[in-house]
Design a protein around this motif. Structure first.
Motif, PDB file in Angstrom:
ATOM      1  N   PRO A 154       0.838  -1.209   0.000  1.00 25.09           N
ATOM      2  CA  PRO A 154       0.000   0.000   0.000  1.00 25.09           C
ATOM      3  C   PRO A 154       0.868   1.252   0.000  1.00 25.09           C
ATOM      4  O   PRO A 154       1.548   1.543   0.983  1.00 25.09           O
ATOM      5  CB  PRO A 154      -0.823  -0.130   1.288  1.00 25.09           C
ATOM      6  N   LEU A 172      -4.952   1.141  -0.007  1.00 26.68           N
ATOM      7  CA  LEU A 172      -5.106   0.322   1.197  1.00 26.68           C
ATOM      8  C   LEU A 172      -6.138  -0.793   1.056  1.00 26.68           C
ATOM      9  O   LEU A 172      -6.249  -1.644   1.931  1.00 26.68           O
ATOM     10  CB  LEU A 172      -5.505   1.213   2.372  1.00 26.68           C
ATOM     11  N   THR A 202      -4.057  -4.756  -2.070  1.00 24.95           N
ATOM     12  CA  THR A 202      -3.364  -3.492  -1.887  1.00 24.95           C
ATOM     13  C   THR A 202      -2.308  -3.286  -2.967  1.00 24.95           C
ATOM     14  O   THR A 202      -1.859  -4.234  -3.610  1.00 24.95           O
ATOM     15  CB  THR A 202      -2.709  -3.442  -0.504  1.00 24.95           C
TER      16      THR A 202
END
Length: 562
Positions: free
Chosen positions: A100, A158, A162
């Motif tokens: 992420p 997120l 991810t």
């Protein structure tokens, strides 16, 4: 100069406000004429630590390592055109690893986009370039929407699966005066999740009925913070646990049921042929980890993954459970605890035997380097973060015999690109300053981002570099020898790495034996300063068996008819 309270609120301020709202504590990058308003806004806001890298490639790797080690969002800020292009390769690595990450990049002034007029830093089609390297790439097209666009980009980074998301902001928009608005409702840094796991009874029954079950655990277990649930499920069912490279640490590697990252070993393949159920959890089944999908798996396969498109992508499944791994495993455990589950002690004993067998086979190939892996594990704390660049020693024993006991303490190059280990280790150390971080790298790859040593020194990060110097691209050298019986373009002139490291404010030493290595590693761990140990591989001596690359690598390069 205006006082801070008198400065007009701009798009750059809106971006920084959203970063703070998302809990961002650090950002990596290089200041430029095409991101300077964002840097100034970060300075004025005051709560985000800025780490200045020496290259955009390294900056992305640092944000990547920070995210992997901490579980937080990584943030990187680069310039336009060439600067964004320099970031692309490292963004590919973050994409391959499912990290992420938010990449903020400038763009040319909005009135010059796509005109080809030669505006400074102009790129023909930067958005497409970024899109090819990321999970997604978006451009801010209206300054008044900056808060919403940034929040959406963070949410996407997120959200499982991810990955890195690039947000382009034209330079004239960054300084645009806009209204300071508050976005209420959906937040991006929530810690509480509502479980939506649905477990069909059929899946539970297959687990209860299995007598030779195997779990294959991937990086999705770690991303979902599901390691405790994975271990509990394994113990209830009495399964063997194979891990992918990314899944190392999803179960303590000293656990008697943990086979580890040995899926492509012949002994493991034979074991899998006799298994009656595979439970895969958040694993991609990468080609180089499965002998290009030739590792056999049972016909009965329950696949658990947050990515709907992962189901049946590489191995077919009989049941696909799509959702958060932690939720899914917790729901499975609850249902299994309501039933009578028999874990056959003789099967667990067989798993233990396989575990010992594959490790013994690998140890027999190491020669003098057996002392290295044992010394590292004995000296280093259990929660040491071990970062591995693509090099022989990392591939052979760093990724298999060096035991990992906790999630987020094993980081490697998922995409296979060399030279990204140093900045990744710097990012990991930046995010976990109280932990020991050790980088395993080879001399060939290390030179790609060698300038980032200064970044580590500037931030006074006590990262330990173990540099294996064989004056060449060792992995490729061995593959070429196995495939062709000759070598080309793999021999390199090494600098004096000790002098180089010392000039960049590292404590450095060159060693030529296992005893010296153990002694110097103890000193490096204790001094808590940037340190480098250069391993003279010629002085140490060869491995008992040369590493020929991943299984089947040499055969793949031999001439053949298509």
């Amino acid at each position: 100069m205006k006082k801070q309270e008198e400065i007009e609120f701009t798009t750059a301020d809106s971006i920084v406000k959203e970063l703070v709202q998302a809990g961002v504590e650090a950002a990596f990058g290089i200041v430029s004429i095409h991101n300077m308003p964002i840097y100034d806004a970060i300075l004025r806001e005051g709560s985000i630590k800025l780490i200045c890298s020496r290259g955009e490639s390294g900056a992305v790797n640092m944000a990547d390592g920070y995210a992997r080690a901490t579980g937080k969002l990584g943030v990187v800020i680069t310039s336009t055109g060439t600067g964004a292009g320099n970031a692309a390769g490292s963004l590919v690595e973050a994409w391959a690893a499912g990290v992420p990450l938010l990449h903020l990049t400038g763009e040319v002034a909005s009135t010059y986009l796509g005109t080809g007029r030669g505006y400074i830093h102009e790129c023909k089609d930067q958005l497409s370039m970024m899109s090819g390297a990321c999970k997604n790439a978006v451009r801010l097209r209206n300054p008044a929407q900056s808060a919403a666009v940034v929040r959406k980009a963070i949410q996407e980074a997120l959200t499982a699966p991810t990955g890195p998301v690039t947000l382009e902001i034209p330079i004239d928009y960054q300084s645009a005066i806009i209204e300071d608005i508050s976005l209420d409702g959906i937040q991006v840094a929530t810690s509480e999740k509502q479980s939506t796991a649905f477990i069909p009874e059929q899946a539970v029954e297959k687990m209860v009925e299995a007598r030779r079950p195997v779990i294959w655990a991937g990086g999705g277990v770690i991303s979902a913070n599901a390691s405790q649930e994975l271990q509990k499920l394994a113990e209830i069912l009495g399964t063997a646990v194979i891990t992918s490279q990314s899944g190392k640490g999803s179960i303590p590697e000293n656990h008697e049921q943990c086979i580890g990252h040995f899926a492509a070993y012949e002994s493991t393949k034979e074991f899998l042929q006799n298994a009656d159920l595979l439970i895969s959890v958040g694993v991609r089944f990468r080609g180089n980890e499965t002998s290009n999908w030739k590792v056999p798996v049972p016909e009965e396969h329950i696949a658990i993954d947050a990515d709907l498109q992962a189901i049946n992508r590489n191995y077919k499944s009989t049941i696909g459970l799509v959702g958060d791994a932690k939720d899914m495993l917790a729901a499975l455990i609850q249902k299994l605890e309501e039933k009578s589950v028999y874990a056959d002690p003789s099967y667990v004993s067989e798993v233990r035997s396989l575990r010992n067998e594959v490790r013994a086979q690998l140890r027999a190939t190491l020669g003098p380097y057996e002392q290295f892996v044992d010394g590292m594990r004995e000296i280093l704390p259990k929660d040491t973060i071990i970062v591995r660049d693509v090099t022989v020693q990392a591939n052979v024993w760093g990724s298999r015999l060096f035991e990992i006991y906790e999630p987020r303490t094993s980081i490697h190059a998922s995409g296979g690109g060399i030279g990204q280990g140093l900045p990744t280790a710097i990012g990991a150390q930046m995010g976990c300053q109280d932990k020991t971080v050790v980088l395993m790298a080879g001399d060939g790859g290390f030179m790609v981002n060698v300038g980032e040593m200064v970044t580590a020194a500037e931030e006074n990060l006590p990262v330990i570099i173990v540099l294996f110097d064989d004056s060449g691209y060792g992995v490729l050298r061995n593959i070429q020898e196995a495939a062709y019986g000759r070598q080309v373009a793999v021999d390199l002139l090494s600098p004096d790495f000790v002098k180089l490291a010392e000039s960049m404010h590292f404590d450095a030493v060159r060693i030529g034996s296992g005893d010296e290595f153990v002694s110097e590693l103890k000193k490096a761990k204790e001094r808590r300063k940037p340190s480098m140990i250069v391993v003279d591989m010629e002085a140490v001596g060869p491995m008992a068996k040369p590493f020929g690359g991943p299984p089947g690598a040499a055969e793949a390069f031999k001439p053949k008819k298509l």
